[in-house]
Design a protein around this motif. Structure first.
Motif, PDB file in Angstrom:
ATOM      1  N   ARG A  37      38.033  62.254  10.183  1.00 54.83           N
ATOM      2  CA  ARG A  37      38.057  60.824   9.773  1.00 54.83           C
ATOM      3  C   ARG A  37      37.566  59.571  10.986  1.00 54.83           C
ATOM      4  O   ARG A  37      37.361  59.119  10.175  1.00 54.83           O
ATOM      5  CB  ARG A  37      39.579  60.893   9.170  1.00 54.83           C
ATOM      6  CG  ARG A  37      40.258  61.283   7.321  1.00 54.83           C
ATOM      7  CD  ARG A  37      41.175  60.758   7.609  1.00 54.83           C
ATOM      8  NE  ARG A  37      42.466  60.889   7.936  1.00 54.83           N
ATOM      9  CZ  ARG A  37      42.936  61.893   7.397  1.00 54.83           C
ATOM     10  NH1 ARG A  37      42.901  62.902   7.367  1.00 54.83           N
ATOM     11  NH2 ARG A  37      44.388  61.983   8.624  1.00 54.83           N
TER      12      ARG A  37
ATOM     13  N   LEU B 283      42.465  64.715  11.544  1.00 55.56           N
ATOM     14  CA  LEU B 283      42.403  62.951  11.718  1.00 55.56           C
ATOM     15  C   LEU B 283      40.989  63.391  12.408  1.00 55.56           C
ATOM     16  O   LEU B 283      40.205  62.187  12.021  1.00 55.56           O
ATOM     17  CB  LEU B 283      43.380  62.820  12.652  1.00 55.56           C
ATOM     18  CG  LEU B 283      43.126  61.809  13.565  1.00 55.56           C
ATOM     19  CD1 LEU B 283      43.270  60.151  13.131  1.00 55.56           C
ATOM     20  CD2 LEU B 283      43.928  61.888  15.003  1.00 55.56           C
TER      21      LEU B 283
ATOM     22  N   ARG C  38      49.123  64.491  11.280  1.00 57.66           N
ATOM     23  CA  ARG C  38      47.120  63.628  10.428  1.00 57.66           C
ATOM     24  C   ARG C  38      46.504  64.838  10.238  1.00 57.66           C
ATOM     25  O   ARG C  38      45.215  64.411  10.514  1.00 57.66           O
ATOM     26  CB  ARG C  38      47.244  62.610  11.079  1.00 57.66           C
ATOM     27  CG  ARG C  38      48.398  61.172  10.885  1.00 57.66           C
ATOM     28  CD  ARG C  38      48.884  60.619  10.092  1.00 57.66           C
ATOM     29  NE  ARG C  38      47.888  60.347   9.334  1.00 57.66           N
ATOM     30  CZ  ARG C  38      48.183  59.633   8.036  1.00 57.66           C
ATOM     31  NH1 ARG C  38      48.367  59.483   7.663  1.00 57.66           N
ATOM     32  NH2 ARG C  38      46.858  58.986   7.763  1.00 57.66           N
TER      33      ARG C  38
ATOM     34  N   ALA D 184      38.374  51.264  11.245  1.00 60.92           N
ATOM     35  CA  ALA D 184      37.833  51.494  10.117  1.00 60.92           C
ATOM     36  C   ALA D 184      38.907  52.005  10.239  1.00 60.92           C
ATOM     37  O   ALA D 184      39.047  52.972   8.998  1.00 60.92           O
ATOM     38  CB  ALA D 184      36.557  51.952  10.272  1.00 60.92           C
ATOM     39  N   LEU D 185      40.029  52.589  10.985  1.00 61.82           N
ATOM     40  CA  LEU D 185      41.351  54.046  10.615  1.00 61.82           C
ATOM     41  C   LEU D 185      42.512  53.224  10.306  1.00 61.82           C
ATOM     42  O   LEU D 185      42.922  51.823  10.881  1.00 61.82           O
ATOM     43  CB  LEU D 185      41.568  54.307  11.785  1.00 61.82           C
ATOM     44  CG  LEU D 185      40.416  55.474  13.057  1.00 61.82           C
ATOM     45  CD1 LEU D 185      40.822  56.264  13.761  1.00 61.82           C
ATOM     46  CD2 LEU D 185      40.151  56.751  11.649  1.00 61.82           C
ATOM     47  N   SER D 186      42.943  54.222   9.446  1.00 62.60           N
ATOM     48  CA  SER D 186      44.701  53.218   9.077  1.00 62.60           C
ATOM     49  C   SER D 186      45.094  53.797  10.218  1.00 62.60           C
ATOM     50  O   SER D 186      45.018  53.748  11.353  1.00 62.60           O
ATOM     51  CB  SER D 186      44.869  54.625   7.925  1.00 62.60           C
ATOM     52  OG  SER D 186      45.187  55.215   8.762  1.00 62.60           O
ATOM     53  N   PRO D 187      46.387  52.695   9.996  1.00 60.61           N
ATOM     54  CA  PRO D 187      47.505  52.513  11.238  1.00 60.61           C
ATOM     55  C   PRO D 187      48.091  53.935  11.771  1.00 60.61           C
ATOM     56  O   PRO D 187      48.316  54.466  13.247  1.00 60.61           O
ATOM     57  CB  PRO D 187      48.357  51.591  11.056  1.00 60.61           C
ATOM     58  CG  PRO D 187      47.732  50.645  10.331  1.00 60.61           C
ATOM     59  CD  PRO D 187      46.819  52.214   8.808  1.00 60.61           C
ATOM     60  N   GLU D 188      47.933  54.866  10.440  1.00 59.22           N
ATOM     61  CA  GLU D 188      48.982  56.353  10.986  1.00 59.22           C
ATOM     62  C   GLU D 188      48.190  56.948  11.647  1.00 59.22           C
ATOM     63  O   GLU D 188      48.360  57.171  12.602  1.00 59.22           O
ATOM     64  CB  GLU D 188      48.838  56.404   9.298  1.00 59.22           C
ATOM     65  CG  GLU D 188      50.452  55.935   8.751  1.00 59.22           C
ATOM     66  CD  GLU D 188      49.762  54.906   7.232  1.00 59.22           C
ATOM     67  OE1 GLU D 188      50.475  54.246   7.311  1.00 59.22           O
ATOM     68  OE2 GLU D 188      48.710  54.850   8.123  1.00 59.22           O
ATOM     69  N   ASP D 189      46.300  56.653  11.321  1.00 60.23           N
ATOM     70  CA  ASP D 189      45.626  57.701  12.154  1.00 60.23           C
ATOM     71  C   ASP D 189      45.289  57.769  13.613  1.00 60.23           C
ATOM     72  O   ASP D 189      45.394  57.664  14.318  1.00 60.23           O
ATOM     73  CB  ASP D 189      44.069  57.256  11.495  1.00 60.23           C
ATOM     74  CG  ASP D 189      43.834  58.722  10.003  1.00 60.23           C
ATOM     75  OD1 ASP D 189      45.110  59.386   9.920  1.00 60.23           O
ATOM     76  OD2 ASP D 189      43.411  58.475   8.927  1.00 60.23           O
ATOM     77  N   LEU D 190      45.832  55.933  13.448  1.00 61.46           N
ATOM     78  CA  LEU D 190      45.669  54.988  14.801  1.00 61.46           C
ATOM     79  C   LEU D 190      46.290  55.427  16.086  1.00 61.46           C
ATOM     80  O   LEU D 190      45.946  55.838  16.964  1.00 61.46           O
ATOM     81  CB  LEU D 190      45.343  53.588  14.618  1.00 61.46           C
ATOM     82  CG  LEU D 190      44.644  52.927  16.209  1.00 61.46           C
ATOM     83  CD1 LEU D 190      43.143  53.570  16.202  1.00 61.46           C
ATOM     84  CD2 LEU D 190      43.950  51.494  15.980  1.00 61.46           C
ATOM     85  N   THR D 191      47.938  55.433  14.775  1.00 67.11           N
ATOM     86  CA  THR D 191      48.774  56.362  16.116  1.00 67.11           C
ATOM     87  C   THR D 191      49.150  57.558  16.978  1.00 67.11           C
ATOM     88  O   THR D 191      48.795  58.145  17.848  1.00 67.11           O
ATOM     89  CB  THR D 191      49.855  56.188  15.279  1.00 67.11           C
ATOM     90  OG1 THR D 191      50.065  54.425  15.067  1.00 67.11           O
ATOM     91  CG2 THR D 191      50.981  55.896  15.706  1.00 67.11           C
TER      92      THR D 191
ATOM     93  N   ALA E  17      34.141  57.482  10.706  1.00 67.49           N
ATOM     94  CA  ALA E  17      34.829  55.975  10.386  1.00 67.49           C
ATOM     95  C   ALA E  17      33.712  55.834  11.380  1.00 67.49           C
ATOM     96  O   ALA E  17      33.824  54.162  11.615  1.00 67.49           O
ATOM     97  CB  ALA E  17      36.175  55.626  11.312  1.00 67.49           C
TER      98      ALA E  17
END
Length: 299
Positions: free
Chosen positions: A191, A188, A185, A258-265, A195
């Motif tokens: 981002r 990251l 990512r 505010a993060l996408s699921p992919e970013d949070l993972t 957020a």
């Protein structure tokens, strides 16, 4: 006005801030214990940087009495005591826990008689009696004031005539990862910072402000300012990894919605100390930040 860009290639002791933990005059949204650890790591990683600021201050005479506003666990306090061995310091913060840690450090160094601690919320109208210092130091604390104009006016009244007020502020939360990281990512970290922007804009609207005009409006003469670009390679100190971990943990607590699921993972992988992708295993970490200091004289 001079703007000096200085690269600080070493680790050490610093002005305090962190993610978003500070509230008015040093109050903290997170547990004092967790915040204290971040402040101590900040101090350790950025020691040379803060020592260079204390050396740069345009002082006419060596100060005898210094007030450290929003002192945290004492990064600035101890840098100033080292720079000015004849000075006494009044260290002010809202956190009883931070002041206790500061006193313990002073005792461990055998300099407790040179340090007085005062617990106070600097957003209150009535400041406690802090004496008449020759130097007031405020590192990463002014932007938390609910009413900075009133706080600046209070500092001006506090200072001895001809005394100096040093305001140290950071451009934002430090960065630690290269732009291409993590591999799954890239970008990251930026981002995650983005957020948190609305959170910070609402709660600490003065972060990143230019304090020069505000100091002038409050009746100070701004004698000089200086912006330092700080880069500390992770290879220099294992504290860099712990510092990055603590700050990114705090960013996650604000940025998560505010993060996408992919970013949070991906962020959770970095923060999972048992993961092969753990932040603490990376060899490309570095602290990258900018701080500006304004030196303002009470006429």
């Amino acid at each position: 006005m001079t703007h000096t860009h200085q690269h600080t290639p070493h680790h050490g002791n610093g002005a305090h801030h962190s993610g978003h933990g500070h509230g008015p005059g040093g109050h903290h949204a997170h547990s004092d214990g967790g915040q204290a650890e971040i402040l101590d790591l900040d101090a350790e990683v950025l020691a040379e940087h803060i020592a260079s600021i204390t050396a740069w201050l345009p002082l006419k005479d060596k100060p005898r009495h210094i007030v450290d506003l929003g002192c945290g666990t004492g990064a600035g306090t101890f840098a100033l005591l080292e720079r000015f061995p004849d000075a006494h310091i009044t260290a002010v913060d809202t956190s009883a826990e931070h002041l206790k840690l500061l006193r313990e450090k002073a005792c461990a160094r055998g300099i407790q008689e040179r340090v007085r601690t005062v617990q106070a919320d600097l957003d209150h109208d009535d400041w406690p009696d802090l004496g008449q210092p020759d130097l007031v130091w405020a590192s990463a604390s002014m932007h938390h004031m609910a009413n900075p104009e009133r706080a600046l006016s209070n500092v001006r009244e506090l200072l001895a005539p001809g005394g100096l007020f040093a305001v140290v502020e950071l451009a934002g939360v430090p960065r630690f990862l290269p732009a291409h990281a993590p591999e799954n990512r890239p970008g990251l970290e930026e981002r995650a910072h983005a957020a948190t922007n609305s959170f910070h804009a609402e709660r600490v609207p003065h972060r990143g402000a230019d304090w020069g005009p505000m100091l002038t409006a409050a009746g100070f003469t701004v004698e000089d300012d200086r912006t330092l670009t700080v880069t500390v390679a992770g290879a220099r100190s294992d504290a860099v990894g712990r510092y990055a971990y603590g700050i990114l943990q705090r960013i996650r607590s604000v940025a998560a919605p505010a993060l996408s699921p992919e970013d949070l993972t991906a962020l959770d992988e970095l923060l999972d100390t048992s993961s092969p992708n753990s932040l603490l295993l990376r060899e490309d970490l570095a602290v990258r930040t900018e701080r500006t200091v304004w030196a303002a004289r009470r006429a």
